[in-house]
Design a protein around this motif. Structure first.
Motif, PDB file in Angstrom:
ATOM      1  N   ASP A  30       0.800  -1.231   0.000  1.00 24.48           N
ATOM      2  CA  ASP A  30       0.000   0.000   0.000  1.00 24.48           C
ATOM      3  C   ASP A  30       0.833   1.282   0.000  1.00 24.48           C
ATOM      4  N   PRO A  31       1.822   1.440   0.885  1.00 28.12           N
ATOM      5  CA  PRO A  31       2.576   2.703   0.880  1.00 28.12           C
ATOM      6  C   PRO A  31       3.308   2.960  -0.441  1.00 28.12           C
ATOM      7  N   VAL A  32       3.852   1.915  -1.037  1.00 30.56           N
ATOM      8  CA  VAL A  32       4.569   2.061  -2.313  1.00 30.56           C
ATOM      9  C   VAL A  32       3.589   2.371  -3.430  1.00 30.56           C
ATOM     10  N   LEU A  33       2.494   1.648  -3.471  1.00 25.80           N
ATOM     11  CA  LEU A  33       1.478   1.901  -4.495  1.00 25.80           C
ATOM     12  C   LEU A  33       0.910   3.307  -4.348  1.00 25.80           C
ATOM     13  N   LEU A  34       0.677   3.725  -3.114  1.00 23.72           N
ATOM     14  CA  LEU A  34       0.135   5.058  -2.890  1.00 23.72           C
ATOM     15  C   LEU A  34       1.070   6.123  -3.451  1.00 23.72           C
ATOM     16  N   SER A  35       2.365   5.974  -3.236  1.00 26.29           N
ATOM     17  CA  SER A  35       3.328   6.947  -3.765  1.00 26.29           C
ATOM     18  C   SER A  35       3.240   7.035  -5.286  1.00 26.29           C
ATOM     19  N   ILE A  37       0.798   6.068  -7.330  1.00 24.21           N
ATOM     20  CA  ILE A  37      -0.507   6.511  -7.820  1.00 24.21           C
ATOM     21  C   ILE A  37      -0.702   8.003  -7.537  1.00 24.21           C
ATOM     22  N   GLN A  38      -0.236   8.485  -6.380  1.00 22.77           N
ATOM     23  CA  GLN A  38      -0.334   9.918  -6.097  1.00 22.77           C
ATOM     24  C   GLN A  38       0.460  10.732  -7.119  1.00 22.77           C
ATOM     25  N   ALA A  39       1.663  10.273  -7.432  1.00 18.62           N
ATOM     26  CA  ALA A  39       2.469  10.982  -8.426  1.00 18.62           C
ATOM     27  C   ALA A  39       1.766  10.991  -9.777  1.00 18.62           C
ATOM     28  N   ASP A  40       1.195   9.855 -10.162  1.00 18.87           N
ATOM     29  CA  ASP A  40       0.472   9.793 -11.432  1.00 18.87           C
ATOM     30  C   ASP A  40      -0.726  10.734 -11.425  1.00 18.87           C
ATOM     31  N   LEU A  41      -1.458  10.750 -10.322  1.00 17.46           N
ATOM     32  CA  LEU A  41      -2.617  11.631 -10.220  1.00 17.46           C
ATOM     33  C   LEU A  41      -2.194  13.097 -10.344  1.00 17.46           C
ATOM     34  N   ALA A  42      -1.086  13.454  -9.707  1.00 15.56           N
ATOM     35  CA  ALA A  42      -0.594  14.835  -9.803  1.00 15.56           C
ATOM     36  C   ALA A  42      -0.221  15.174 -11.245  1.00 15.56           C
ATOM     37  N   LEU A  65       7.533  -3.588  -8.671  1.00 20.53           N
ATOM     38  CA  LEU A  65       6.132  -3.457  -9.058  1.00 20.53           C
ATOM     39  C   LEU A  65       6.060  -3.042 -10.513  1.00 20.53           C
ATOM     40  N   ASN A  66       5.053  -3.539 -11.203  1.00 21.12           N
ATOM     41  CA  ASN A  66       4.895  -3.196 -12.614  1.00 21.12           C
ATOM     42  C   ASN A  66       3.637  -2.357 -12.822  1.00 21.12           C
ATOM     43  N   HIS A  67       3.397  -1.989 -14.049  1.00 18.70           N
ATOM     44  CA  HIS A  67       2.258  -1.137 -14.406  1.00 18.70           C
ATOM     45  C   HIS A  67       0.941  -1.721 -13.915  1.00 18.70           C
ATOM     46  N   ALA A  68       0.749  -3.008 -14.097  1.00 20.38           N
ATOM     47  CA  ALA A  68      -0.512  -3.634 -13.692  1.00 20.38           C
ATOM     48  C   ALA A  68      -0.729  -3.505 -12.188  1.00 20.38           C
ATOM     49  N   GLU A  69       0.331  -3.664 -11.416  1.00 23.53           N
ATOM     50  CA  GLU A  69       0.187  -3.569  -9.964  1.00 23.53           C
ATOM     51  C   GLU A  69      -0.148  -2.147  -9.527  1.00 23.53           C
ATOM     52  N   PHE A  70       0.358  -1.157 -10.229  1.00 18.93           N
ATOM     53  CA  PHE A  70       0.031   0.223  -9.894  1.00 18.93           C
ATOM     54  C   PHE A  70      -1.378   0.601 -10.335  1.00 18.93           C
ATOM     55  N   PHE A  71      -1.804   0.159 -11.508  1.00 21.23           N
ATOM     56  CA  PHE A  71      -3.001   0.747 -12.098  1.00 21.23           C
ATOM     57  C   PHE A  71      -4.120  -0.228 -12.460  1.00 21.23           C
TER      58      PHE A  71
END
Length: 117
Positions: A30-35, A37-42, A65-71
């Protein structure tokens, strides 16, 4: 006789509209994914902010982690709640939310996931 196929179809439709995939309450990523995804959202919502592709690739490689895991994979309940909170802050005060994300992920931060551009 016509009632039985209708009941089966109605039951299937109800299942399809109410079934939800299993989501874990918390995930160790979660903490890594959040970082990420937050950057992508920004990069999509904040003016003049872009993903720093080189640093983002290095970050993803370090965390394995790869693209699928992030998004694309289902998000844990906790991660989704954090993202919903961020979305709410973006809607209510985008400038402040963007400034906070820039401080967290811009060039002066440890991760440096964002750049101006």
């Amino acid at each position: 006789m016509l009632l039985r196929p209708f009941v089966v179809a109605a039951a299937w439709a109800a299942f399809c509209f109410t079934a939800q995939p299993h989501r874990e309450q918390v995930s160790p990523e979660d903490p890594v994914l959040l970082s990420g995804i937050q950057a992508d959202l920004a990069s999509r919502r904040c003016d003049g902010v872009r993903i720093d592709a080189e640093h983002f690739r290095a970050f993803a490689a370090r965390t394995q982690l790869n693209h699928a895991e992030f998004f694309q994979k289902p998000r844990s309940v906790r991660l989704q709640a954090a993202l919903d909170d961020l979305d709410g802050r973006m809607r209510s005060d985008r400038q402040a939310a963007c400034a906070a994300i820039w401080v967290a992920y811009g060039p002066g931060s440890p991760l440096q996931l964002l750049r101006r551009g």
